[in-house]
Motif scaffolding. Sequence first.
Motif, PDB file in Angstrom:
ATOM      1  N   GLU A  63       0.821  -1.206   0.000  1.00 26.86           N
ATOM      2  CA  GLU A  63       0.000   0.000   0.000  1.00 26.86           C
ATOM      3  C   GLU A  63       0.861   1.265   0.000  1.00 26.86           C
ATOM      4  O   GLU A  63       0.470   2.284  -0.581  1.00 26.86           O
ATOM      5  CB  GLU A  63      -0.951  -0.013   1.188  1.00 26.86           C
ATOM      6  CG  GLU A  63      -2.036  -1.091   1.075  1.00 26.86           C
ATOM      7  CD  GLU A  63      -2.873  -1.222   2.326  1.00 26.86           C
ATOM      8  OE1 GLU A  63      -4.072  -1.518   2.195  1.00 26.86           O
ATOM      9  OE2 GLU A  63      -2.341  -1.033   3.446  1.00 26.86           O
TER      10      GLU A  63
ATOM     11  N   SER B  16      -7.632  -0.736  -1.791  1.00 17.91           N
ATOM     12  CA  SER B  16      -7.940  -0.714  -0.361  1.00 17.91           C
ATOM     13  C   SER B  16      -8.192   0.712   0.089  1.00 17.91           C
ATOM     14  O   SER B  16      -7.848   1.681  -0.607  1.00 17.91           O
ATOM     15  CB  SER B  16      -6.777  -1.301   0.457  1.00 17.91           C
ATOM     16  OG  SER B  16      -5.653  -0.416   0.418  1.00 17.91           O
TER      17      SER B  16
ATOM     18  N   ASN C 275      -6.732   2.131   2.669  1.00 19.33           N
ATOM     19  CA  ASN C 275      -5.419   2.736   2.931  1.00 19.33           C
ATOM     20  C   ASN C 275      -4.803   3.293   1.655  1.00 19.33           C
ATOM     21  O   ASN C 275      -4.237   4.394   1.655  1.00 19.33           O
ATOM     22  CB  ASN C 275      -4.464   1.696   3.526  1.00 19.33           C
ATOM     23  CG  ASN C 275      -4.694   1.485   5.005  1.00 19.33           C
ATOM     24  OD1 ASN C 275      -5.246   2.343   5.703  1.00 19.33           O
ATOM     25  ND2 ASN C 275      -4.285   0.333   5.509  1.00 19.33           N
ATOM     26  N   ALA C 276      -4.908   2.541   0.574  1.00 20.03           N
ATOM     27  CA  ALA C 276      -4.352   3.001  -0.702  1.00 20.03           C
ATOM     28  C   ALA C 276      -5.015   4.298  -1.146  1.00 20.03           C
ATOM     29  O   ALA C 276      -4.354   5.198  -1.686  1.00 20.03           O
ATOM     30  CB  ALA C 276      -4.528   1.917  -1.768  1.00 20.03           C
TER      31      ALA C 276
END
Length: 227
Positions: free
Chosen positions: A51, A139, A141-142
């Motif tokens: 990430e 995601s 987070n990404a």
Amino acid sequence: MKHDTEAFRARYRAAMHPRYSGRLHALWIAVAGLTVVLVSMAQLEAVQTFEWLVLALALLLGNIGEYAIHLSLGHRKKRWAKLFYQRHTGDHHSFFTDSNMQWQSPSDWRVVLFPAWLIIVVVAFIGAPGAWAFNHFVSTNAAWLWLAGISGTYVLYEAFHFSDHLPDGHWLHRLVPGLAAMAHLHRLHHHRDDMTAVNFNLTFPLTDYVMGTLRWTPLEPTTTTQD
């Protein structure tokens, strides 16, 4: 024909709105950009190694983007981007030449910094759609790392460019490694015979190096200033 920098500066300053505040302009960019970065980073939870690559990707694309936009819109006339060209080649490169790179008062920051509204455009039309895509396909987070990276590259660009127009030997150039070198590269770019050919990166000369447009000459001794 020799360019009369001081005459252009006098005309530019005379045409400015009397209520313009360079300090508020700079403060808005810093607060808006860093707020997005800090809020985004605060959302991260248990970030995985892959990430973090999204942040690296955002920084890399930011470097390529600053090069491409600087070259293709700032120094190449396009009908749909004529205002950008006029503001950059017409105003910025007339206000600052390689022999006169320093601003004289905060009101001159208008010709150094991008318009205050542009950071909103970047976050809304590059940061937000990218964050949506990363959230949907990779995601959460990404998504936040992408948004932080895009906002961060914008703030870095403005900060580095601002530092390029500080006086030679400024304490900030001595404090932060690399700033004096980047200011020197930018001075070379501001030579009126070379501004369409060399040194289009302002944060790190990666894309200039890859594209063969990086030009370096030895730094000349400068007089130290405490300003």
